[in-house]
Design an enzyme around this catalytic site. Structure first.
Site, PDB file in Angstrom:
ATOM      1  N   LYS A   1       5.889   5.494  -1.426  1.00  0.00           N
ATOM      2  CA  LYS A   1       6.789   6.291  -0.577  1.00  0.00           C
ATOM      3  C   LYS A   1       8.231   6.201  -1.085  1.00  0.00           C
ATOM      4  O   LYS A   1       9.077   7.011  -0.691  1.00  0.00           O
ATOM      5  CB  LYS A   1       6.683   5.851   0.884  1.00  0.00           C
ATOM      6  CG  LYS A   1       5.395   6.354   1.523  1.00  0.00           C
ATOM      7  CD  LYS A   1       5.363   6.092   3.011  1.00  0.00           C
ATOM      8  CE  LYS A   1       4.056   6.618   3.620  1.00  0.00           C
ATOM      9  NZ  LYS A   1       3.901   6.181   5.012  1.00  0.00           N
TER      10      LYS A   1
ATOM     11  N   HIS B   1       0.812  -1.226   0.000  1.00  0.00           N
ATOM     12  CA  HIS B   1       0.000   0.000   0.000  1.00  0.00           C
ATOM     13  C   HIS B   1       0.845   1.275   0.000  1.00  0.00           C
ATOM     14  O   HIS B   1       0.469   2.255  -0.625  1.00  0.00           O
ATOM     15  CB  HIS B   1      -1.001   0.001   1.177  1.00  0.00           C
ATOM     16  CG  HIS B   1      -0.388   0.245   2.522  1.00  0.00           C
ATOM     17  ND1 HIS B   1       0.328  -0.714   3.194  1.00  0.00           N
ATOM     18  CD2 HIS B   1      -0.392   1.344   3.323  1.00  0.00           C
ATOM     19  CE1 HIS B   1       0.739  -0.224   4.351  1.00  0.00           C
ATOM     20  NE2 HIS B   1       0.323   1.040   4.451  1.00  0.00           N
ATOM     21  N   ASP B   2       2.014   1.245   0.654  1.00  0.00           N
ATOM     22  CA  ASP B   2       2.840   2.467   0.736  1.00  0.00           C
ATOM     23  C   ASP B   2       4.027   2.445  -0.213  1.00  0.00           C
ATOM     24  O   ASP B   2       4.966   3.220  -0.035  1.00  0.00           O
ATOM     25  CB  ASP B   2       3.332   2.657   2.181  1.00  0.00           C
ATOM     26  CG  ASP B   2       2.261   3.288   3.066  1.00  0.00           C
ATOM     27  OD1 ASP B   2       1.317   3.908   2.513  1.00  0.00           O
ATOM     28  OD2 ASP B   2       2.370   3.159   4.308  1.00  0.00           O
TER      29      ASP B   2
ATOM     30  N   HIS C   1      -6.076   3.844  -0.907  1.00  0.00           N
ATOM     31  CA  HIS C   1      -6.048   3.435   0.500  1.00  0.00           C
ATOM     32  C   HIS C   1      -6.098   4.613   1.473  1.00  0.00           C
ATOM     33  O   HIS C   1      -6.093   4.401   2.690  1.00  0.00           O
ATOM     34  CB  HIS C   1      -4.855   2.509   0.786  1.00  0.00           C
ATOM     35  CG  HIS C   1      -3.520   3.180   0.940  1.00  0.00           C
ATOM     36  ND1 HIS C   1      -2.705   3.463  -0.131  1.00  0.00           N
ATOM     37  CD2 HIS C   1      -2.856   3.619   2.042  1.00  0.00           C
ATOM     38  CE1 HIS C   1      -1.590   4.047   0.306  1.00  0.00           C
ATOM     39  NE2 HIS C   1      -1.660   4.160   1.627  1.00  0.00           N
TER      40      HIS C   1
ATOM     41  N   ASP D   1      -4.122   0.037   8.512  1.00  0.00           N
ATOM     42  CA  ASP D   1      -3.030   1.015   8.476  1.00  0.00           C
ATOM     43  C   ASP D   1      -3.076   1.898   9.728  1.00  0.00           C
ATOM     44  O   ASP D   1      -2.066   2.118  10.401  1.00  0.00           O
ATOM     45  CB  ASP D   1      -3.205   1.867   7.202  1.00  0.00           C
ATOM     46  CG  ASP D   1      -1.952   2.665   6.855  1.00  0.00           C
ATOM     47  OD1 ASP D   1      -0.867   2.337   7.380  1.00  0.00           O
ATOM     48  OD2 ASP D   1      -2.072   3.614   6.050  1.00  0.00           O
TER      49      ASP D   1
ATOM     50  N   HIS E   1       1.810   9.747  -2.336  1.00  0.00           N
ATOM     51  CA  HIS E   1       2.341   8.370  -2.375  1.00  0.00           C
ATOM     52  C   HIS E   1       1.357   7.318  -2.912  1.00  0.00           C
ATOM     53  O   HIS E   1       1.794   6.393  -3.586  1.00  0.00           O
ATOM     54  CB  HIS E   1       2.974   7.962  -1.028  1.00  0.00           C
ATOM     55  CG  HIS E   1       1.998   7.562   0.035  1.00  0.00           C
ATOM     56  ND1 HIS E   1       1.437   8.483   0.888  1.00  0.00           N
ATOM     57  CD2 HIS E   1       1.474   6.351   0.386  1.00  0.00           C
ATOM     58  CE1 HIS E   1       0.620   7.845   1.723  1.00  0.00           C
ATOM     59  NE2 HIS E   1       0.627   6.550   1.445  1.00  0.00           N
TER      60      HIS E   1
HETATM   61 FE   LIG Z   1       0.722   2.913   5.626  1.00  0.00          FE
HETATM   62 FE   LIG Z   2      -0.319   5.207   3.029  1.00  0.00          FE
END
Ligand SMILES: [Fe+2]
Ligand SMILES: [Fe+2]
Length: 387
Positions: A236, A232-233, A285, A316, A261
């Site tokens: 980044k 999900h990240d 998300h 999260d 992100h």
């Molecule tokens: Fe996250």
């Molecule tokens: Fe996130």
């Protein structure tokens, strides 16, 4: 006994009578017929001849010294069942003959003195009958052979399919392992940018899949949610380390960059074929359930937001709140439950929020602690063992 008159492929008829004159008369009667005529003057002679000659029809007199016609034909039925049996009998023995017919021992009965045309016609019919039965026997043998061949082919095919299925299952398992280690390597690369978020993606994946199981999702869907959690990240990766690792409050510009992100993540995953169905889950998300501008990037609301994204958002938040951060210590689970409950319906999908609250109340701190016990090997092998 007399010798056959025709070529060896003509059908053979055997006449049995103890009176030589009768045998002579019958032989004359069939001289012009396309058959080979054999004669025997006793049952014993007849049986001996049947052992060596290809005979299709036997016409036997009933009254003979020693073994009678009916007895001879009954024995033929046992020993030469394909031979068509006809009985010639005088009026006195009509009862015996009828009985023999009724017991299936003979095909037809003729009375003495016989009518020439009737005798010839009966023999012809008997031969036709034999040919028909012979054809049926031949077809049966053929059908049996073909059937056996089909069964064998079928078994061979089944064995091949089994072997191929096993091979594919093994390949599939290898692929899943390779796929999973790729995805995990990607997620670890993101988490490594910030020492405080080490293991974040993995735990989000596990929490999200456990909430999904609480929501009765199917295994394939839970797997997709887990992978979405891992990735999900991923976006980044595209955010400068200085912003990711910053312990002070972000400036509005930095925060705006940070909020990109999910889009960056979706763009990174888009070209990867096997991650296609994870792309929308990653992109959305951070959307809010109420569709408000606090969510990003597209302000989708409720069911417009992919279900995995709604589940990941709760997971999260839970993961972030229960982990130490440079600016605060991990919060107790009751605080997290309060937070999720108070934003249910605005930030969070109420169904997903309730599922998490049920889990947290049932398992308490064990919900957080068991995340590290997720069996990644079993998962790769396709065996679901969620903690
Ligand atoms: Fe996250
Ligand atoms: Fe996130």
């Amino acid at each position: 006994m007399s010798l056959p008159a025709l070529s060896s492929d003509a059908p053979g008829i055997l006449f049995v009578d103890d009176e030589v004159n009768i045998l002579k008369a019958i032989t004359r009667l069939f001289r012009k017929e396309p058959v080979r005529v054999f004669t025997a003057s006793s049952a014993a002679d007849a049986l001996a001849m049947l052992e060596v000659e290809p005979i299709q029809v036997v016409v036997s007199d009933q009254r003979m010294p020693g073994v009678t016609g009916v007895k001879l034909l009954a024995e033929l039925r046992e020993r030469f069942p394909s031979v068509v049996r006809i009985l010639l009998t005088g009026n006195a023995e009509i009862d015996v003959a009828v009985d023999a017919i009724n017991h299936g021992q003979i095909y037809r009965m003729l009375t003495k003195p016989w009518d020439d045309r009737e005798l010839r016609a009966t023999v012809r019919q008997a031969l036709e009958d034999w040919s028909m039965r012979d054809e049926i026997r031949r077809l049966n043998v053929l059908a049996k052979a073909q059937n056996a061949e089909l069964i064998e082919m079928n078994q061979l095919l089944e064995r091949k399919v089994d072997a191929r299925t096993r091979e594919l299952a093994l390949k599939n398992q290898e692929l899943r392992k390779a796929y999973l280690s790729t995805v995990r390597a990607l997620s670890e690369a993101v988490d490594a940018k910030d020492p405080y978020t080490r293991g974040h993606s993995e735990r989000v994946g596990v929490y999200a899949s456990r909430i999904a199981r609480e929501l009765d999702c199917k295994p394939a869907f839970i797997e997709r949610i887990y992978l979405s959690g891992l990735l999900h990240d991923i976006g980044k990766i595209g955010i400068p380390d200085a912003i990711i690792g910053k312990t002070d409050r972000l400036t509005p510009e930095e925060y705006a960059l940070m909020k990109r992100h999910p889009e960056i993540g979706a763009r990174i995953l888009e070209p990867v074929d096997f991650l296609a169905d994870i792309v929308p889950c990653v992109r959305h998300h951070h959307e809010w359930y109420d569709g408000s501008t606090r969510g990003y990037p597209d302000q989708l609301a409720a069911s417009e937001i992919p279900y995995p994204s709604r589940i990941i958002l709760v997971a999260d938040t839970v993961e972030a709140m229960t982990s130490d951060r440079p600016y605060r210590k991990a919060l107790p689970l009751e605080r997290v439950v309060e937070e999720i409950a108070s934003y249910s319906g605005t930030q969070f999908d109420p169904t997903v929020a309730s599922a998490f609250i049920r889990l947290a109340e049932r398992e308490e701190d064990a919900f957080i602690e068991t995340a590290s016990k997720f069996d990644i090997e079993a998962f790769a092998a396709g065996e679901w063992k969620l903690p």
